[in-house]
Design an enzyme around this catalytic site. Structure first.
Site, PDB file in Angstrom:
ATOM      1  N   ASP A 226      -0.091  -6.347   5.197  1.00  0.00           N
ATOM      2  CA  ASP A 226      -0.423  -5.103   5.883  1.00  0.00           C
ATOM      3  C   ASP A 226      -1.437  -4.292   5.072  1.00  0.00           C
ATOM      4  OD1 ASP A 226       0.254  -3.155   8.059  1.00  0.00           O
ATOM      5  OD2 ASP A 226       0.874  -1.936   6.354  1.00  0.00           O
TER       6      ASP A 226
ATOM      7  N   GLU B  24      -4.550  -8.243   7.001  1.00  0.00           N
ATOM      8  CA  GLU B  24      -5.072  -7.264   7.948  1.00  0.00           C
ATOM      9  C   GLU B  24      -6.078  -6.391   7.212  1.00  0.00           C
ATOM     10  OE1 GLU B  24      -3.638  -3.293  10.402  1.00  0.00           O
ATOM     11  OE2 GLU B  24      -2.992  -3.740   8.360  1.00  0.00           O
TER      12      GLU B  24
ATOM     13  N   HIS C  24      -6.698  -1.409   1.674  1.00  0.00           N
ATOM     14  CA  HIS C  24      -6.347  -0.145   1.035  1.00  0.00           C
ATOM     15  C   HIS C  24      -5.663  -0.349  -0.318  1.00  0.00           C
ATOM     16  CE1 HIS C  24      -7.643   1.795   4.652  1.00  0.00           C
ATOM     17  NE2 HIS C  24      -6.816   1.060   5.368  1.00  0.00           N
TER      18      HIS C  24
ATOM     19  N   ASN D 271       0.793  -1.226   0.000  1.00  0.00           N
ATOM     20  CA  ASN D 271       0.000   0.000   0.000  1.00  0.00           C
ATOM     21  C   ASN D 271       0.826   1.277   0.000  1.00  0.00           C
ATOM     22  OD1 ASN D 271      -2.529   1.624   0.522  1.00  0.00           O
ATOM     23  ND2 ASN D 271      -1.371   2.079   2.379  1.00  0.00           N
TER      24      ASN D 271
END
Length: 555
Positions: free
Chosen positions: A268, A311, A272, A158
């Site tokens: 992670d 996540e 997004h 991201n």
């Protein structure tokens, strides 16, 4: 080679689609991940095993409280592996915060902050010297595998690290700093920057990019420019991908699997990034692990599929926040996404800290029902008490360490121990800003205290029992008795167990139902006592309020 790759890619994507559509049996892949005990290490805060790397790259500025490097490194983890610390806890998986080379300067958006946490990468192809070397990391992975412990590698697509006074910015063709996300829609989660300190990678871009000049110069100074450029040329020739930011990152991340034989990724900030990116990453990681295995015929790791857990902030069981109960989907408001449709094998259950407020009886029954029903019966979840960036971590004052440990370790699903949970490491730090309070250095000195020793022993008993009996995390939960609270866990092909809690001090009678015949010899893994089943129950006489029962012959 291109034809072979495309065949592999299409076959993998077809397999993913078929498994999702048919409600795959997770046991066919590996029951390990549904019942794993994961130890999550914020590397800089765990243990300093090599003082010589404490001041890598200089990093001379004075940071805000708990916002600078304190010395934890890969060698510290190796030392604890050698000491048996993780095995004694029943840990079968290690998850380390990202080891990529981080920005060298400080960011001032939340007080002067160095990238001690690992989530501000500068170079995705190198290990940060504060953490150690690639030789150190190889030693860690090899040693962990020899102990039957798998490695989850924390990956980021991201964002990059922020620009600082000594760290050049990534080009605007690679990253955006505006708009800042307002979380109101799908695009306001994926097409925006999460914070001023997180330069958002343009994973949605269809415009080809070239490498930043500063990165090429860095590689030139390190003597590896030609090698890195040649590998990129080979990758893009093999895949026929255009040279977009997302594909560079996929190449760089999958190379860690290719070099070290990693077992899985912890992804992670998964929500997004456009979810299709994760499918492509999984394809490349699968291929990379296959190549590593072919070059390491004497490996000791089992030939199981590469694992990927994500996540997804505000996703959790029981319809937690943005999760849609009974579907596995995440609701952005204007769009719903099921991340299990995009090659994730599991997701972090961010609702667990909230659900810890329930009684153990309610929590275990609810979770067993959710995890043994569609769609979750085909996938894994990772429960946790506390983490590095969840301000809603449970019991931050550590008032209920024994009960909380029992709920986490005996709950259906995989369990994540955040470094120091087992020692009641403080989760509150006066004068520390934001999530820095959750990142206090490991409290090793507290092991001199009898109370801490007793708490660690409690965790070790639960962890070793959990590790030995996969039915605990992956099995079917059945209540035997409400008082004392007694339940069984069953998993086809695995030994059953019976667990009791809230037991009185001294002599106690525990019913075992029809799970063990009269005359069976059981071992209580909490007290160490052996007892015989008489008239459908066993009698223990000890000072403990918990019992962890299984047939003696199975251990």
């Amino acid at each position: 080679m291109n034809i072979i790759y495309q065949h592999f890619k299409l076959s993998t994507l077809l397999l993913v689609a078929l498994l999702v559509g048919s409600g795959k049996s997770f046991a066919a892949a590996d029951i390990h991940w549904k019942s794993a005990t994961v130890y999550f290490i914020l590397l800089d805060r765990f243990k300093n095993g090599d003082n010589s790397n404490d001041y890598a790259y200089g990093r001379p500025e004075t940071p805000a409280k708990l916002r600078g490097f304190v010395g934890g490194d890969i060698r510290g983890v190796i030392q604890q592996l050698k000491s048996g610390y993780f095995s004694n806890l029943g840990v079968d998986t290690l998850w380390l915060t990202p080891v990529f080379e981080q920005i060298h300067g400080v960011d001032t958006s939340s007080g002067a902050t160095y990238a001690y946490h690992g989530y501000w990468p500068k170079d995705f192809t190198q290990i940060d010297a504060n953490f150690g070397t690639k030789d150190d990391f190889k030693e860690l992975v090899t040693l962990a595998h020899s102990e039957g412990i798998r490695i989850l590698f924390d990956v980021i697509i991201n964002h990059t690290g922020p620009q600082t006074a000594i760290d050049e910015a990534w080009p605007a063709s690679w990253v955006r700093t505006r708009p800042l996300c307002n979380w109101s829609s799908y695009i306001q989660n994926t097409g925006c920057a999460l914070a001023t300190s997180l330069t958002d990678m343009r994973t949605d871009s269809s415009l080809e990019v070239t490498l930043p000049d500063w990165l090429k110069e860095k590689w030139r100074e390190e003597g590896r420019l030609d090698q890195e450029l040649a590998e990129l040329d080979n990758y893009f020739a093999r895949t026929q991908h255009p040279r977009l930011p997302k594909y560079y990152l996929i190449k760089w991340l999958s190379d860690w699997v290719r070099e070290f034989g990693l077992d899985g990724f912890r992804v992670d900030t998964a929500k997004h990034v456009e979810p299709e990116v994760w499918t492509e990453l999984k394809v490349e990681a699968d291929l990379a692990l296959k190549e590593w295995r072919s070059k390491n015929p004497n490996r000791i790791t089992p030939d199981i599929p590469f694992y990927m857990v994500g996540e997804v902030m505000h996703w959790g069981l029981k319809g937690f926040k943005n999760a849609i109960e009974g579907t596995g989907e995440y609701d952005f408001g204007d769009k719903k996404v099921n991340y299990f449709d995009f090659s994730f094998d599991g997701l972090i259950n961010m609702g667990f800290p909230e659900h810890l407020k329930l009684s153990a009886a309610q929590l275990f029954s609810d979770y067993s029902h959710a995890m043994n029903s569609a769609p979750m019966q085909s996938f894994a979840t990772l429960n946790y008490i506390s983490s590095h960036d969840d301000p809603e971590s449970f019991d931050r004052e550590r008032k209920f360490p024994y009960q909380t440990a029992f709920k986490l370790m005996m709950a259906p699903g995989a369990a994540q121990i955040y470094y120091g949970d087992e020692l009641a490491r403080p989760l509150l730090a006066p004068d520390a800003v934001g999530d820095a309070s959750l990142r206090v250095p490991m409290n090793w000195a507290d092991l001199a205290l009898p109370a801490t020793q007793q708490l660690l022993l409690h965790w070790q008993k639960l962890g070793q029992f959990r590790n030995q009996y996969r039915a605990i995390g992956a099995g079917q939960h059945t209540v035997i008795c409400d008082a004392p609270y007694t339940f069984a866990r069953e998993l086809k092909g695995h030994p059953s167990v019976i667990i009791a809690a809230s037991l009185p001090n001294g002599k106690k009678n525990i019913p075992v139902g029809d799970y063990f015949a009269d005359g069976s010899l059981l071992r209580d893994h909490y007290s160490g006592q052996s007892v015989q089943v008489i008239d459908g129950s066993v009698t223990l006489d000890n000072m403990f309020s918990y019992a962890l029962l299984a047939e003696s012959t199975t251990h």
